[in-house]
Design a protein around this motif. Structure first.
Motif, PDB file in Angstrom:
ATOM      1  N   VAL A 186     -24.077  43.826  -1.986  1.00  0.00           N
ATOM      2  CA  VAL A 186     -23.882  42.786  -0.857  1.00  0.00           C
ATOM      3  C   VAL A 186     -22.738  42.698  -0.154  1.00  0.00           C
ATOM      4  CG1 VAL A 186     -24.521  40.387  -0.085  1.00  0.00           C
ATOM      5  CG2 VAL A 186     -26.055  41.394  -1.924  1.00  0.00           C
ATOM      6  N   LEU A 187     -21.602  42.483  -0.963  1.00  0.00           N
ATOM      7  CA  LEU A 187     -20.155  42.654  -0.395  1.00  0.00           C
ATOM      8  C   LEU A 187     -20.014  43.892   0.804  1.00  0.00           C
ATOM      9  CD1 LEU A 187     -17.961  41.595  -3.203  1.00  0.00           C
ATOM     10  CD2 LEU A 187     -18.203  40.390  -1.082  1.00  0.00           C
ATOM     11  N   ASP A 188     -20.685  44.927   0.329  1.00  0.00           N
ATOM     12  CA  ASP A 188     -20.654  46.147   1.205  1.00  0.00           C
ATOM     13  C   ASP A 188     -21.302  45.984   2.607  1.00  0.00           C
ATOM     14  OD1 ASP A 188     -18.950  47.759  -0.570  1.00  0.00           O
ATOM     15  OD2 ASP A 188     -20.778  48.669  -1.471  1.00  0.00           O
ATOM     16  N   ASP A 189     -22.196  45.183   2.637  1.00  0.00           N
ATOM     17  CA  ASP A 189     -23.022  44.868   3.669  1.00  0.00           C
ATOM     18  C   ASP A 189     -22.199  43.950   4.712  1.00  0.00           C
ATOM     19  OD1 ASP A 189     -25.242  46.114   2.926  1.00  0.00           O
ATOM     20  OD2 ASP A 189     -26.150  44.207   2.299  1.00  0.00           O
ATOM     21  N   VAL A 190     -21.317  43.055   3.870  1.00  0.00           N
ATOM     22  CA  VAL A 190     -20.412  42.115   4.670  1.00  0.00           C
ATOM     23  C   VAL A 190     -19.275  43.017   5.121  1.00  0.00           C
ATOM     24  CG1 VAL A 190     -18.820  40.045   4.418  1.00  0.00           C
ATOM     25  CG2 VAL A 190     -20.877  40.202   3.270  1.00  0.00           C
ATOM     26  N   PHE A 191     -18.693  43.912   4.477  1.00  0.00           N
ATOM     27  CA  PHE A 191     -17.576  44.773   4.775  1.00  0.00           C
ATOM     28  C   PHE A 191     -18.110  45.738   6.095  1.00  0.00           C
ATOM     29  CE2 PHE A 191     -16.215  44.854   0.263  1.00  0.00           C
ATOM     30  CZ  PHE A 191     -15.453  43.915   0.491  1.00  0.00           C
ATOM     31  N   PHE A 192     -19.184  46.281   6.065  1.00  0.00           N
ATOM     32  CA  PHE A 192     -19.863  47.204   7.134  1.00  0.00           C
ATOM     33  C   PHE A 192     -19.878  46.342   8.465  1.00  0.00           C
ATOM     34  CE2 PHE A 192     -23.579  48.695   9.721  1.00  0.00           C
ATOM     35  CZ  PHE A 192     -23.451  49.814   9.771  1.00  0.00           C
ATOM     36  N   ILE A 193     -20.115  45.003   8.536  1.00  0.00           N
ATOM     37  CA  ILE A 193     -20.043  44.555   9.611  1.00  0.00           C
ATOM     38  C   ILE A 193     -18.540  44.032  10.343  1.00  0.00           C
ATOM     39  CG2 ILE A 193     -20.744  42.028  11.022  1.00  0.00           C
ATOM     40  CD1 ILE A 193     -23.154  44.088  10.480  1.00  0.00           C
ATOM     41  N   ILE A 194     -17.734  43.593   9.299  1.00  0.00           N
ATOM     42  CA  ILE A 194     -16.457  43.282   9.761  1.00  0.00           C
ATOM     43  C   ILE A 194     -15.829  44.457   9.977  1.00  0.00           C
ATOM     44  CG2 ILE A 194     -14.275  42.150   8.813  1.00  0.00           C
ATOM     45  CD1 ILE A 194     -15.825  40.390   7.195  1.00  0.00           C
ATOM     46  N   LEU A 214     -15.162  34.905  -2.335  1.00  0.00           N
ATOM     47  CA  LEU A 214     -15.543  35.549  -0.921  1.00  0.00           C
ATOM     48  C   LEU A 214     -14.062  35.544  -0.135  1.00  0.00           C
ATOM     49  CD1 LEU A 214     -17.434  37.127   0.589  1.00  0.00           C
ATOM     50  CD2 LEU A 214     -18.167  35.128   1.859  1.00  0.00           C
ATOM     51  N   LYS A 215     -13.526  34.391  -0.001  1.00  0.00           N
ATOM     52  CA  LYS A 215     -12.150  34.308   0.649  1.00  0.00           C
ATOM     53  C   LYS A 215     -11.110  35.088   0.047  1.00  0.00           C
ATOM     54  CE  LYS A 215      -8.503  30.772   1.587  1.00  0.00           C
ATOM     55  NZ  LYS A 215      -8.450  30.851   2.962  1.00  0.00           N
ATOM     56  N   GLN A 216     -10.859  35.309  -1.407  1.00  0.00           N
ATOM     57  CA  GLN A 216      -9.887  36.079  -1.799  1.00  0.00           C
ATOM     58  C   GLN A 216     -10.109  37.712  -1.767  1.00  0.00           C
ATOM     59  OE1 GLN A 216      -9.782  35.887  -6.250  1.00  0.00           O
ATOM     60  NE2 GLN A 216      -7.583  36.431  -6.167  1.00  0.00           N
ATOM     61  N   ILE A 217     -11.601  37.947  -1.617  1.00  0.00           N
ATOM     62  CA  ILE A 217     -11.956  39.217  -1.565  1.00  0.00           C
ATOM     63  C   ILE A 217     -11.489  39.867  -0.229  1.00  0.00           C
ATOM     64  CG2 ILE A 217     -13.916  40.964  -1.496  1.00  0.00           C
ATOM     65  CD1 ILE A 217     -14.891  39.266  -3.885  1.00  0.00           C
ATOM     66  N   LEU A 218     -11.986  39.014   0.848  1.00  0.00           N
ATOM     67  CA  LEU A 218     -11.876  39.229   2.166  1.00  0.00           C
ATOM     68  C   LEU A 218     -10.478  39.222   2.671  1.00  0.00           C
ATOM     69  CD1 LEU A 218     -14.906  37.642   3.860  1.00  0.00           C
ATOM     70  CD2 LEU A 218     -14.640  40.180   3.232  1.00  0.00           C
ATOM     71  N   GLU A 219      -9.701  38.407   2.332  1.00  0.00           N
ATOM     72  CA  GLU A 219      -8.176  38.091   2.725  1.00  0.00           C
ATOM     73  C   GLU A 219      -7.755  39.376   2.053  1.00  0.00           C
ATOM     74  OE1 GLU A 219      -7.155  33.683   3.491  1.00  0.00           O
ATOM     75  OE2 GLU A 219      -6.689  34.479   1.679  1.00  0.00           O
ATOM     76  N   ARG A 239      -8.437  42.271   1.392  1.00  0.00           N
ATOM     77  CA  ARG A 239      -8.943  43.699   2.248  1.00  0.00           C
ATOM     78  C   ARG A 239      -8.553  43.635   3.715  1.00  0.00           C
ATOM     79  NH1 ARG A 239     -13.327  47.463   1.939  1.00  0.00           N
ATOM     80  NH2 ARG A 239     -13.921  48.350   3.798  1.00  0.00           N
ATOM     81  N   TYR A 240      -8.585  42.530   4.553  1.00  0.00           N
ATOM     82  CA  TYR A 240      -8.226  42.864   5.805  1.00  0.00           C
ATOM     83  C   TYR A 240      -6.928  42.035   6.206  1.00  0.00           C
ATOM     84  CZ  TYR A 240     -13.095  43.900   5.857  1.00  0.00           C
ATOM     85  OH  TYR A 240     -14.254  44.595   6.403  1.00  0.00           O
ATOM     86  N   GLN A 241      -6.299  41.326   5.239  1.00  0.00           N
ATOM     87  CA  GLN A 241      -4.850  40.615   5.342  1.00  0.00           C
ATOM     88  C   GLN A 241      -4.894  39.749   6.499  1.00  0.00           C
ATOM     89  OE1 GLN A 241      -1.999  41.555   3.129  1.00  0.00           O
ATOM     90  NE2 GLN A 241      -3.959  42.021   2.209  1.00  0.00           N
ATOM     91  N   LEU A 242      -5.959  38.940   6.669  1.00  0.00           N
ATOM     92  CA  LEU A 242      -6.098  37.785   7.377  1.00  0.00           C
ATOM     93  C   LEU A 242      -6.603  36.577   6.902  1.00  0.00           C
ATOM     94  CD1 LEU A 242      -7.968  39.693  10.371  1.00  0.00           C
ATOM     95  CD2 LEU A 242      -5.439  38.850  10.645  1.00  0.00           C
ATOM     96  N   PRO A 243      -6.334  35.325   7.614  1.00  0.00           N
ATOM     97  CA  PRO A 243      -6.722  34.188   6.910  1.00  0.00           C
ATOM     98  C   PRO A 243      -8.441  34.251   7.073  1.00  0.00           C
ATOM     99  CG  PRO A 243      -5.084  33.760   8.716  1.00  0.00           C
ATOM    100  CD  PRO A 243      -5.329  35.171   8.698  1.00  0.00           C
ATOM    101  N   VAL A 244      -9.097  33.706   6.164  1.00  0.00           N
ATOM    102  CA  VAL A 244     -10.488  33.892   5.861  1.00  0.00           C
ATOM    103  C   VAL A 244     -10.768  32.453   5.690  1.00  0.00           C
ATOM    104  CG1 VAL A 244     -12.747  34.432   4.820  1.00  0.00           C
ATOM    105  CG2 VAL A 244     -10.778  36.156   5.340  1.00  0.00           C
ATOM    106  N   PHE A 245     -12.120  31.974   6.307  1.00  0.00           N
ATOM    107  CA  PHE A 245     -12.507  30.456   6.130  1.00  0.00           C
ATOM    108  C   PHE A 245     -13.953  30.662   5.861  1.00  0.00           C
ATOM    109  CE2 PHE A 245      -9.000  30.433   9.077  1.00  0.00           C
ATOM    110  CZ  PHE A 245      -8.347  29.439   8.473  1.00  0.00           C
ATOM    111  N   VAL A 246     -14.377  30.048   4.733  1.00  0.00           N
ATOM    112  CA  VAL A 246     -15.892  30.361   4.191  1.00  0.00           C
ATOM    113  C   VAL A 246     -16.453  28.824   4.195  1.00  0.00           C
ATOM    114  CG1 VAL A 246     -17.346  30.932   2.719  1.00  0.00           C
ATOM    115  CG2 VAL A 246     -14.975  32.045   2.774  1.00  0.00           C
ATOM    116  N   ASN A 247     -17.831  28.491   4.813  1.00  0.00           N
ATOM    117  CA  ASN A 247     -18.368  27.167   4.650  1.00  0.00           C
ATOM    118  C   ASN A 247     -19.884  27.554   4.658  1.00  0.00           C
ATOM    119  OD1 ASN A 247     -18.887  24.339   5.079  1.00  0.00           O
ATOM    120  ND2 ASN A 247     -16.616  24.306   5.674  1.00  0.00           N
ATOM    121  N   ASN A 248     -20.454  26.367   4.637  1.00  0.00           N
ATOM    122  CA  ASN A 248     -22.025  26.219   4.564  1.00  0.00           C
ATOM    123  C   ASN A 248     -22.512  26.735   6.000  1.00  0.00           C
ATOM    124  OD1 ASN A 248     -24.520  24.615   5.054  1.00  0.00           O
ATOM    125  ND2 ASN A 248     -24.790  25.432   3.155  1.00  0.00           N
TER     126      ASN A 248
END
Length: 284
Positions: A43-51, A91-96, A98-107
Motif C-alpha cells: 500500500v505504501l508503494d501505491d502512495v509512492f507511485f502517486i507522489i 507515515l510521516k517518518q517514512i515519507l519525510e 524518502r522525499y526530504q520534505l515536511p509531511v503533514f498527516v491528518n484525518n
C-alpha cells in the motif's frame, strides 16, 4: 500562502488521488487504485507511485488525508478503514525520509473542513464545521481559525454518539436507506428526482435525523457555519426543509438565526485540504 507549491494526497479506502496545489489551483490529478488487501509495504508503494509523479524541487511540503485515527504530531496512522494491513504506519517518518520534505498527516474529514476553510465557502469564517455525508458521516472542526482535531485526532466524531437504537451515522448517512429500510440509496435518489412520494418521504426522515444531529453539534460547538459535503449533499433539496424544521426547535433561537448551512462546491476538497495542512501548521 501565495505561490506555495504543495502536494495534496487524498487516501481513500479504494483509491488514492493526488495533485500539486498552488494557491487553490490544482494540477492534473493523479490517481491509482489502492491494493487494499495488500501488505503495509504494498500500500505504501501505491502512495509512492502517486507522489513520485508530482514531486519536483519546487514542492515545499506534502499533506495527506487518511480515513483513520492519526497521531498528528508524529504522523502515525492507526487502523485505516478497509486497509487491514495498516494497523500502525509511521507515515510521516517514512515519507519525510524518502522525499526530504515536511509531511503533514491528518484525518480525511479534517482535510475536508480545511479545504473548505481555505479554498471554499468557509473562507473568512473563523468557526465552522465541515460535515461529510456519504456512506458514513464524518466531520472536521475549525475553531478560532484553526483545525481542532483533539488530542487523539478524534474531535468531530459526532457520528459515533448514541442516537435512538444505534448512533447518528446509522441514521444520518447515505446508508440510512439500507440500514433502516433495506433500500439502495442510489435508487431512492433516482426515485426522488422523479417525484416519487415514498422516496421523498424517506428523505424527509433523513432530514429529520440530520437536523437532530446538527442540534447536537450546535449544543457542543456553537458554530457559525456548517458546510455539507459528500454524496448525500447532492440530494439537499429533498431533505433541507425537514432538517431545518428540526433545527428550529433548538433551545437558543438567536444562535440558529445566525447559523448558516451551505453545500460544498469544491470538487477536490480532500486534496486541497490535505495541502492546506501545511498552512494550518504554519499559522499556529
Amino acid at each position: 500562502m501565495k505561490n506555495e507549491k504543495l502536494i495534496g494526497i487524498d487516501l481513500g479506502a479504494t483509491n488514492i488521488r493526488g495533485a500539486v496545489v498552488i494557491d487553490g489551483d490544482i494540477s492534473e490529478i493523479k490517481s491509482r487504485r489502492i491494493n487494499a488487501t495488500g501488505t503495509e509495504e504494498q500500500v505504501l508503494d501505491d502512495v509512492f507511485f502517486i507522489i513520485d509523479q508530482l514531486i519536483t524541487d519546487e514542492v515545499k511540503a506534502i499533506g495527506i488525508g487518511v480515513p483513520s485515527v492519526v497521531d498528528i504530531k508524529e504522523g502515525i496512522v492507526y487502523d485505516v478503514q478497509h486497509i487491514p494491513s495498516w494497523k500502525e504506519v509511521h507515515l510521516k517518518q517514512i515519507l519525510e525520509a524518502r522525499y526530504q520534505l515536511p509531511v503533514f498527516v491528518n484525518n480525511d474529514a479534517n482535510c475536508f473542513a480545511l479545504g473548505e476553510h481555505y479554498f471554499g465557502k468557509g473562507k473568512d469564517v473563523d468557526n465552522m464545521i465541515g460535515l461529510t455525508i456519504g456512506t458514513g458521516l464524518g466531520a472536521g472542526i475549525i475553531a478560532n481559525n484553526h483545525l481542532y482535531a483533539g488530542i487523539n485526532c478524534g474531535a468531530g466524531e459526532f457520528c459515533m454518539v448514541d442516537y435512538l437504537d444505534h448512533n447518528y451515522e446509522f441514521y444520518c448517512s447515505g446508508s440510512f436507506f439500507q440500514n433502516v429500510y433495506g433500500l439502495n440509496g442510489e435508487d431512492v435518489f433516482k426515485n426522488a428526482k422523479n417525484g416519487d412520494k415514498q422516496a421523498l418521504q424517506l428523505y424527509h426522515e433523513l432530514g429529520t435525523h440530520l437536523g437532530n444531529a446538527i442540534k447536537m453539534i450546535m449544543y457542543t460547538y456553537d458554530t457559525e457555519l456548517i458546510i455539507l459535503g459528500g454524496s448525500v449533499q447532492l440530494a439537499y433539496v429533498f431533505f433541507e426543509k425537514a432538517m431545518w424544521q428540526r433545527i428550529s426547535t433548538f433551545g437558543f433561537p438567536k444562535s440558529i438565526e445566525q447559523l448558516q448551512i451551505k453545500t460544498s462546491a469544491l470538487a477536490n476538497s480532500g486534496i486541497l485540504g490535505a495541502a492546506a495542512l501545511y498552512f494550518d501548521a504554519e499559522n499556529l
